[in-house]
Design a protein around this motif. Sequence first.
Motif, PDB file in Angstrom:
ATOM      1  N   PHE A 265       0.839  -1.193   0.000  1.00  0.00           N
ATOM      2  CA  PHE A 265       0.000   0.000   0.000  1.00  0.00           C
ATOM      3  C   PHE A 265       0.875   1.244   0.000  1.00  0.00           C
ATOM      4  O   PHE A 265       2.010   1.224   0.504  1.00  0.00           O
ATOM      5  N   GLN A 266       0.344   2.308  -0.543  1.00  0.00           N
ATOM      6  CA  GLN A 266       1.092   3.561  -0.613  1.00  0.00           C
ATOM      7  C   GLN A 266       0.576   4.527   0.447  1.00  0.00           C
ATOM      8  O   GLN A 266      -0.641   4.591   0.680  1.00  0.00           O
ATOM      9  N   ARG A 267       1.463   5.224   1.064  1.00  0.00           N
ATOM     10  CA  ARG A 267       1.056   6.202   2.072  1.00  0.00           C
ATOM     11  C   ARG A 267       0.338   7.358   1.365  1.00  0.00           C
ATOM     12  O   ARG A 267       0.872   7.931   0.421  1.00  0.00           O
ATOM     13  N   PHE A 268      -0.845   7.669   1.853  1.00  0.00           N
ATOM     14  CA  PHE A 268      -1.657   8.692   1.183  1.00  0.00           C
ATOM     15  C   PHE A 268      -0.961  10.050   1.267  1.00  0.00           C
ATOM     16  O   PHE A 268      -0.529  10.484   2.316  1.00  0.00           O
ATOM     17  N   GLY A 269      -0.883  10.701   0.104  1.00  0.00           N
ATOM     18  CA  GLY A 269      -0.308  12.033   0.056  1.00  0.00           C
ATOM     19  C   GLY A 269       1.205  12.055  -0.027  1.00  0.00           C
ATOM     20  O   GLY A 269       1.815  13.131  -0.019  1.00  0.00           O
ATOM     21  N   GLU A 270       1.830  10.861  -0.099  1.00  0.00           N
ATOM     22  CA  GLU A 270       3.292  10.832  -0.171  1.00  0.00           C
ATOM     23  C   GLU A 270       3.746  10.283  -1.519  1.00  0.00           C
ATOM     24  O   GLU A 270       3.023   9.583  -2.195  1.00  0.00           O
TER      25      GLU A 270
END
Length: 270
Positions: A265-270
Amino acid sequence: MRSIVKYRAACLFAAAAFWTPSAGWADSVTVFAAASLKDALQDVAETYETETGHDVVLSLAGSSVLARQIQLGAPADVYISANSDWIDVLQDQELIQVETRVDLMSNALVLIASQTDQTADQTPDQIPDQIPATITQETDLAGMLGQGWLAMALTDAVPAGIYGKAALEHLGLWSSIADQVAQSDNVRAALTLVTLGEAQLGIVYATDAAASQQVAVVGHFDPQTHPQIVYPAAVLSESNSAIAADFLAYLTSEPARAVFDRYGFQRFGE
């Protein structure tokens, strides 16, 4: 008689000592979450249970199914959607505590094929190692499918399906394969159709593809081709759990984020 009274008093004292707050109270939280979070969220929940002694009950399904269950009064404490639309619906109906709402993470959209038989019915110019890394307007998706099926989550209700359809429409590919889309209740069900060989190709999240050794990623969708993938979460208005807010806060902690990172998963906003 006096000895009996003393015995009873001792028992009551022992019971009171055992049930004092200092001994710790176990509480529980019921979490309704998007199916694509299954593996990562199970790991996070187990760690939380170990660290706190509390219980986490997970109900995993398509975001739309879970939202409708909440609308019907299902006893849940925390809702995690795979898009903003469904949590917006619940917010408009005052079914979430707005001040607790937070965007947890993001994801990516990929095209997959069965790892074992992905080339079985394809001509040499269709085999996956010749497919561009990014799906474009020039991608011959219809040719890749042949007479097969494209597995997707429900394209009008489930976030993964909505994202996938939006990407195909943006690229001008939807009309050429629309009649060959096999829709399923959630993205993990779409993944299963491909792993079982019942669908030639599938559109799922990158994290779903990574969770199975039976599929191969044969193409990526540019994030610009579909709405941003986001997993918003909130405590529900009717929650009676004393630890709902605490568990939601734990999901944003570094230990939990590290688990989500590990699953892709990708860190939101990064």
